[in-house]
Design an enzyme around this catalytic site. Structure first.
Site, mmCIF file in Angstrom:
data_model
loop_
_atom_site.group_PDB
_atom_site.id
_atom_site.type_symbol
_atom_site.label_atom_id
_atom_site.label_comp_id
_atom_site.label_asym_id
_atom_site.label_seq_id
_atom_site.Cartn_x
_atom_site.Cartn_y
_atom_site.Cartn_z
ATOM 1 N N CYS A 1 -4.451 -1.516 -2.081
ATOM 2 C CA CYS A 1 -4.638 -0.084 -2.292
ATOM 3 C C CYS A 1 -5.563 0.084 -3.491
ATOM 4 O O CYS A 1 -5.233 -0.375 -4.589
ATOM 5 C CB CYS A 1 -3.274 0.558 -2.575
ATOM 6 S SG CYS A 1 -3.363 2.299 -3.031
ATOM 7 N N ASN A 2 -6.697 0.719 -3.269
ATOM 8 C CA ASN A 2 -7.642 0.926 -4.379
ATOM 9 C C ASN A 2 -7.069 1.859 -5.435
ATOM 10 O O ASN A 2 -7.279 1.645 -6.620
ATOM 11 C CB ASN A 2 -8.940 1.554 -3.851
ATOM 12 C CG ASN A 2 -9.777 0.582 -3.053
ATOM 13 O OD1 ASN A 2 -10.701 -0.018 -3.562
ATOM 14 N ND2 ASN A 2 -9.436 0.421 -1.787
ATOM 15 N N THR A 3 -6.365 2.902 -4.999
ATOM 16 C CA THR A 3 -5.852 3.877 -5.955
ATOM 17 C C THR A 3 -4.873 3.199 -6.912
ATOM 18 O O THR A 3 -4.995 3.311 -8.138
ATOM 19 C CB THR A 3 -5.145 5.038 -5.206
ATOM 20 O OG1 THR A 3 -6.005 5.507 -4.174
ATOM 21 C CG2 THR A 3 -4.801 6.172 -6.142
ATOM 22 N N ASP B 1 0.875 -1.189 0.000
ATOM 23 C CA ASP B 1 0.000 0.000 0.000
ATOM 24 C C ASP B 1 0.907 1.233 0.000
ATOM 25 O O ASP B 1 2.116 1.130 0.218
ATOM 26 C CB ASP B 1 -0.918 -0.004 1.240
ATOM 27 C CG ASP B 1 -1.878 1.185 1.273
ATOM 28 O OD1 ASP B 1 -2.364 1.595 0.196
ATOM 29 O OD2 ASP B 1 -2.139 1.717 2.363
ATOM 30 N N SER B 2 0.296 2.403 -0.204
ATOM 31 C CA SER B 2 1.075 3.636 -0.076
ATOM 32 C C SER B 2 1.510 3.845 1.371
ATOM 33 O O SER B 2 2.536 4.460 1.634
ATOM 34 C CB SER B 2 0.221 4.820 -0.526
ATOM 35 O OG SER B 2 -0.953 4.878 0.272
ATOM 36 N N GLY C 1 -3.492 9.322 -3.424
ATOM 37 C CA GLY C 1 -4.791 9.801 -3.893
ATOM 38 C C GLY C 1 -4.775 11.176 -4.526
ATOM 39 O O GLY C 1 -5.702 11.545 -5.238
ATOM 40 N N CYS D 1 -11.147 2.818 -0.166
ATOM 41 C CA CYS D 1 -9.741 3.122 0.119
ATOM 42 C C CYS D 1 -9.397 2.250 1.311
ATOM 43 O O CYS D 1 -10.169 2.207 2.288
ATOM 44 C CB CYS D 1 -9.563 4.594 0.476
ATOM 45 S SG CYS D 1 -7.918 4.957 1.158
ATOM 46 N N THR D 2 -8.279 1.541 1.237
ATOM 47 C CA THR D 2 -7.977 0.574 2.296
ATOM 48 C C THR D 2 -7.667 1.244 3.634
ATOM 49 O O THR D 2 -7.681 0.591 4.676
ATOM 50 C CB THR D 2 -6.809 -0.336 1.880
ATOM 51 O OG1 THR D 2 -5.702 0.483 1.476
ATOM 52 C CG2 THR D 2 -7.237 -1.250 0.736
ATOM 53 N N HIS D 3 -7.406 2.541 3.606
ATOM 54 C CA HIS D 3 -7.219 3.243 4.880
ATOM 55 C C HIS D 3 -8.525 3.360 5.670
ATOM 56 O O HIS D 3 -8.506 3.470 6.895
ATOM 57 C CB HIS D 3 -6.690 4.664 4.637
ATOM 58 C CG HIS D 3 -5.217 4.736 4.395
ATOM 59 N ND1 HIS D 3 -4.619 4.329 3.230
ATOM 60 C CD2 HIS D 3 -4.213 5.187 5.191
ATOM 61 C CE1 HIS D 3 -3.315 4.527 3.306
ATOM 62 N NE2 HIS D 3 -3.041 5.046 4.489
HETATM 63 N N1 DGL Z 1 -4.818 3.174 0.766
HETATM 64 C C1 DGL Z 1 -4.917 3.736 -0.523
HETATM 65 C C2 DGL Z 1 -6.170 3.333 -1.261
HETATM 66 O O1 DGL Z 1 -6.729 2.291 -0.989
HETATM 67 C C3 DGL Z 1 -4.419 5.103 -0.867
HETATM 68 C C4 DGL Z 1 -4.237 6.158 0.143
HETATM 69 C C5 DGL Z 1 -3.374 7.292 -0.412
HETATM 70 O O2 DGL Z 1 -2.146 7.095 -0.432
HETATM 71 O O3 DGL Z 1 -3.935 8.313 -0.857
HETATM 72 O O4 DGL Z 1 -6.616 4.001 -2.154
#
Ligand code: DGL
Length: 271
Positions: free
Chosen positions: A82-84, A18-19, A51, A196-198
């Site tokens: 990470c979705n992005t 992930d990021s 993002g 978003c996985t966060h």
């Molecule tokens: N966790 C990430 C996601 O699922 C990205 C968060 C980010 O770095 O902006 O999109």
């Protein structure tokens, strides 16, 4: 192509990427299904947040970085938690690596099955919510539903702060939800996709400002996919300590040590 040799040792890890710290929301369900899996958790703090970046930046950075990680750790499988990164770069990563790559897709299908009102929110990063991929998922799996989208970089930073043990301003969570409910049709919204996985890491805080709304994410499905793709492979006899690897490792990144330890990641190293 970068990847592992066919005769893979039971110690070959699962790479979760992930990021930042968001991939922990995917790692938890993977560990629940595969407790013996050796884990390498990689976070791209040198470039977090993703993002707010352009498609070109993500598409160039993520496959190259995954290539370096695969060369260094020889994982049996890579999970882009990470979705992005997944909605922009999954095909590029798959083309660059010769190991299975599991991506993260906004959970629009389960959300449409759950929604009674037919109004579904998609809460992601700015980069994710503008992807045509998200529109295609909505068309394919939620054709009759109204899909509201909102991007919140502040929520990413709030999740990061929470896992460093810092105070979070509750206004951030209310503002993120208002970004959806203030759109036309928003009062009827009954399900929100955490795209978003966060965001599952701050699910309680979101629920507190949005009673009655159900939140869904795709982490359990990703874990089942990892289990399926590795079903014929050998694992170590007992769970081993996992490791975290960051692309930047200054004092601030070291503040994640407690959060990482809770997932069995006992060391942090620099890529
Ligand atoms: N966790 C990430 C996601 O699922 C990205 C968060 C980010 O770095 O902006 O999109």
């Amino acid at each position: 192509m970068v990847g592992a040799s066919p005769s893979r040792s039971p110690d070959a890890p699962v790479l979760v990427f992930d990021s930042g710290i968001g991939g922990l929301s995917v790692l938890g369900p993977i560990q629940a299904l595969l407790p013996q899996a050796p884990i390498v958790y990689a976070a791209d703090y040198a470039a977090m947040p993703y993002g707010t970046k352009s498609e070109a930046e993500i598409a160039a950075r993520v496959p190259a970085l995954l290539g370096r990680l695969v060369e260094r750790f020889h994982p049996r499988i890579a999970v882009i938690a990470c979705n992005t990164a997944s909605t922009i770069a999954l095909d590029h990563v798959r083309a660059a690596l010769n190991i299975p790559v599991v991506g993260t897709v906004p959970a629009i299908k389960p959300a449409s099955e759950l929604s009674k009102s037919g109004v579904i929110g998609v809460l992601g990063t700015d980069a994710t919510v503008r992807q045509p991929y998200v529109a295609r998922l909505a068309e394919q799996f939620a054709g009759d539903a109204t899909i509201l989208r909102h991007g919140s970089g502040d929520l990413v930073l709030a999740a990061e702060a929470k896992l460093r043990g810092e105070h979070r301003d509750p206004a951030v969570f209310a503002a993120a939800m208002a970004g959806l409910t203030r759109q036309p049709g928003g009062d009827a919204m009954d399900v929100v996709v955490l795209a978003c996985t966060h965001f599952p890491l701050v699910r309680d805080e979101l629920s507190a400002v949005a009673p009655g709304i159900a939140f869904v994410d795709g982490a359990a499905g990703i874990a089942r996919r990892v289990e399926y793709l590795t079903r014929t492979q050998a694992w170590p006899d007992r769970p081993s300590a996992g490791r975290a690897v960051f692309t930047r490792l200054d004092a601030r990144e070291r503040e994640y040590a407690d959060a990482l330890n809770a997932y069995g990641l006992s060391t942090i190293e620099l890529l």
